[in-house]
Scaffold this active site. Sequence first.
Site, PDB file in Angstrom:
ATOM      1  N   LYS A  53       0.848  -1.191   0.000  1.00  0.00           N
ATOM      2  CA  LYS A  53       0.000   0.000   0.000  1.00  0.00           C
ATOM      3  C   LYS A  53       0.887   1.245   0.000  1.00  0.00           C
ATOM      4  CE  LYS A  53      -3.776   1.846   2.901  1.00  0.00           C
ATOM      5  NZ  LYS A  53      -4.558   1.566   4.132  1.00  0.00           N
ATOM      6  N   SER A  70      -9.161   1.500   2.974  1.00  0.00           N
ATOM      7  CA  SER A  70      -8.290   2.328   2.170  1.00  0.00           C
ATOM      8  C   SER A  70      -7.191   1.554   1.443  1.00  0.00           C
ATOM      9  CB  SER A  70      -7.634   3.394   3.068  1.00  0.00           C
ATOM     10  OG  SER A  70      -6.835   2.806   4.064  1.00  0.00           O
ATOM     11  N   SER A  72      -9.678  -1.011   6.923  1.00  0.00           N
ATOM     12  CA  SER A  72      -9.000  -0.745   5.656  1.00  0.00           C
ATOM     13  C   SER A  72      -8.240  -1.918   5.061  1.00  0.00           C
ATOM     14  CB  SER A  72      -8.047   0.450   5.813  1.00  0.00           C
ATOM     15  OG  SER A  72      -8.784   1.631   5.970  1.00  0.00           O
TER      16      SER A  72
END
Length: 572
Positions: free
Chosen positions: A137, A221, A245
């Site tokens: 990420k 996210s 997330s």
Amino acid sequence: MCSNGDTLTSWQTLATAKREAILGSIPEEWRLAKIPTVEEQRNVTGAYIRQFLSAKEVEITETDAMGIVEKTTSGAWRAVEVIQAFCHRASLSHQLVNCLHETFFDAALADAKELDAYFADHGEPKGPLHGLPVSLKDQFHIKGVETTMGYVGWIGTFQGQKGDSRSMTFESEMVRELRQLGAVLYCKTAVPHTLMCGETVNNIIEYTWNPHNRNLSCGGSSGGEGALIALGGSPGGFGTDIGGSIRIPAAFNGLFGLRPTSGRLPYGGVANSMDGQNSVLSVVGPLASSAGGVKLLTKSILSAEPWLHDPLVTEIPWRRDLEAQTKDLIASSQLSVGFLDHDGAVAPHPPVKRALGLLRDLIVQSGNKVFEWQPPPHLLQRVNELTYKTWLYDGGADVRKDFALSGEPWAVQILDIWQERPQADALSIAENNRALRQCRKEYLDYWNSTAASSGTAERHRPADVFVAPCAPFAAARPGRYDYIGYTSVVNGLDLPSVVVPITKVDRTDDVVDTSYQPVSELDKKIQSDYDPEIYDGAPVSLQIIGRRHQEEKLLAIAEWLEGELKKGSLAT
């Protein structure tokens, strides 16, 4: 704003250049001539993306992380051929759903060549992840690679700071450990700006779509991670989770994902929003295409002894005894599983209800025990209220500062969250912390009380785990992620949770329940969003939640369920 229709603002110029640079990093021979519309091709996974790959590339990229390391650590596959295949598939994935923020394929190939040379010289792998491609990420810092976290104002800076000597040189602690373990890093994946969103949207890559059903969100996210892994562009990677997330993208994309207890895996040197807020901590965790892949990544990081380098990591090596005890519980039909079908605030959509029934039936058929998980609904709502307060201690000052760097607009999905509010003072933060601590104690008391209803043969043994939806829906429709309570309550309680894919939406089986009476206006709104035609084909997943620091137990259960689901073809 633009002075005329032909002039871009400063932030638009930067965002456009960055967006084009990401596409420009993809080799010409991997470019797609045409991206189909959602009407032409709703699902771009599986057979659709395979048509652009060689048979060998398909074989490599559709092998899970465990299978890959079996090949690379034995010398059957070279690290170079593995990373080349995943760089190709990741490039295709980005063009189809906008899932990447950064690529560094040349550096990855150089690292893979070094690993192959090491194996040739020593006759053994460098580590347990030797030659395994791992995606990250876009919060993780990697030498030579930018970190924007979706902010236009972070382009060309170190976390928004121009001239900072750490820019392009600093690496996060987990990055160092992954290299030490033999992993090959090659791309960073898309996030929503602020990170505090269940959809992945920003002004650089715009919107990241769900590859199984491009009517829907990939989640957030860690949404780029979820979309990339779902498309086979990565066998596994790491995201972060402060409100769901990791679990939301895992669930929406039909993957396995682990939200560990805070302090179990290293977060050191990772960029973040609201850094320094310690009431409810964001945690790092893995996502992968298999439960075994999640376990491999977790065990490998723990083998690097991260507690020696990150002061917030608790010294708990991988516990084989806990894993073995859990397998014995399952084999002897002594596993006790609670089921939370409705949290009292918002009911799950019909496909999620069906998944709960399928999993309940599977566990009953195995001879293990199930019962209704019924903590006081007001307690769940109270935990969520207190959790949301922690995200707003600074009144939104941190994220407003980062938006102001470029003057870019905010995505509509986060406008309500980050409206300017008063900053909390020390007394109110302390009060919130005390209230949250009391809620955790009350939840622990409820868990212990389940010994009376769990049906275990052993007297006075409470439930082992409980199952809950990850969200009311299989995946969110764009701009309609209006309730995150099923995941955020787990963060407030700081419990570990693993996502297991169960089935897919079937427009014939998962019809609208016209008899359901919503419990609130929010519930009514979310139920009205469900349309079987729009959702058809989307993955449906559930989360299994355990006691703190019992990740080994959760992953053993996830592996067992994965095997049982494959036998019964529930997950297909």
